[in-house]
Scaffold this active site. Sequence first.
Site, PDB file in Angstrom:
ATOM      1  N   GLY A 205       0.824  -1.205   0.000  1.00  0.00           N
ATOM      2  CA  GLY A 205       0.000   0.000   0.000  1.00  0.00           C
ATOM      3  C   GLY A 205       0.851   1.245   0.000  1.00  0.00           C
ATOM      4  O   GLY A 205       1.899   1.288  -0.654  1.00  0.00           O
ATOM      5  N   GLU A 227       5.631  -3.288   0.956  1.00  0.00           N
ATOM      6  CA  GLU A 227       5.700  -3.040  -0.482  1.00  0.00           C
ATOM      7  C   GLU A 227       4.941  -1.750  -0.759  1.00  0.00           C
ATOM      8  O   GLU A 227       3.710  -1.726  -0.749  1.00  0.00           O
ATOM      9  CB  GLU A 227       5.100  -4.217  -1.258  1.00  0.00           C
ATOM     10  N   CYS A 262       1.994   0.567  -8.626  1.00  0.00           N
ATOM     11  CA  CYS A 262       3.092   1.102  -7.814  1.00  0.00           C
ATOM     12  C   CYS A 262       4.367   1.320  -8.612  1.00  0.00           C
ATOM     13  O   CYS A 262       5.212   2.120  -8.225  1.00  0.00           O
ATOM     14  CB  CYS A 262       3.366   0.179  -6.630  1.00  0.00           C
TER      15      CYS A 262
END
Length: 497
Positions: A205, A227, A262
Amino acid sequence: MSFQDSDKTTSTESAFDAPAASRLVMELRGAFATGKTRSYDWRVTQLKALEKLLADHEPEIIDALRKDLAKPPLETVAYEIAMLKNSSKVALKELKHWISPEKVKTSLATFPSSAEIVSEPLGVVLVISAWNYPFLLSLDPVIGAIAAGNAVVLKPSEIAPATSSLMAKLLGDYMDNSCIRVVEGAVDETSALLEQKWDKIFYTGNGRVARVVMAAAAKHLTPVVLELGGKSPVVVDSNINLKVATRRIIAGKWGCNNGQACISPDYVITTKEYAPKLVDALKTELEKFYGKNPLESEDLSRIVNSNHFNRLKKLLDDDKVSGKIVHGGKKDEIKLKISPTLLLDVPRDSLIMSEEIFGPLLPILTVDKLEESFVVINSGPKPLAAYIFTNNKKLKELFVRNISAGGVVVNDTTLHLAVHTLPFGGVGESGVGAYHGKFSFDAFSHKKAVLYRSFIGDASVRYPPYTSTKQRLLKALIGGGILGVLSPTCSNLPPKC
């Protein structure tokens, strides 16, 4: 992106509070204590069950991601289902090797002896996943946890409610529920889980919530894998195949959940001279991919919810950048869609350059010399990924050597994610720890040092009474210089000694 960004679109049927979370952990600890998760057969059975789950329910998974994100089926099949199948396939193929003790050398100080490193499961672990790739980012860590022999609790993101519900049902139907459980819910449920003592927490997140997770973990000295993300840069040189480069930038940005990934390119840096050519090439390829009205394209995901739509709208409406849009910028608040947007010469102190964009907006910064891009990148937090397009060998080497990022890709974007022999993770504010392939197994394992000795070779030099001779011997043995034992004698002999 985080449990605190929730719209509270889902909830558990009955209250899941701290006592309920405590009971759940106790049940799983009881199951883990039986030793069943440690067996090779159990691990293989669960990994194969996961493969069957994916094969049996591909249409339902595609449909759930359509509901949550309007994600194109190709992206779901390729970047979620196929990648999960590959992760499971790799784990099944390599598992016997991974769980076998690793023989290592010993030293003269312990002679005679042998030694090995034994990988053992940590125990009961918690996986808190994200909404943008809800199947992949939930089950990929779970594959590693199962392969390592752990009991697992998965908390999927409530921001992708259709996927969360489907995942809870499927894992309930296919997996061993005495050791693998799913907890749905939002902030309250996640908070209840974080109050418990885990043997590891794996969170995917944003950095803000990662700090909450890390603080909760610290109370129990629980190790974490975080992560996260960051502003992943793309440096574009002029001596390249521009068409290929722009297509690969687009694939990594808008072809990955419309920038809601991401490792999506967050911004581009190129020279002032080359910027117009790059912008024109991006415009051309974007129109080829998504048509003249990309808001109607079925190949672009929508923004996940109104909160994130308004956040992106705020970035575009900033006075410092609203006049910098050179392509796109169209919005449909009803459908939660924003067209692929290029912004040229955005000020570095603007809002869009101060936070991870996580959407379809791509600022382009310009510099006089490309080497100046290193200063721009290194002036901010370390990103999760960094990309460069160049045919200049020296520039490639300088980029790899001088840019600190979770991962680096030369002449492409995002593809390092698919290489299971590479660790995937961040550095600094972009993350803690790594996974994928054996790195996932290692993330959920304890590397136990084991030394074997017999009863022979019991040297009295270890034991009192201590003497100068024993001190000299131990110094030489432990220091690895057995010749040092002879040095006092040699000092009284001819130089040849």
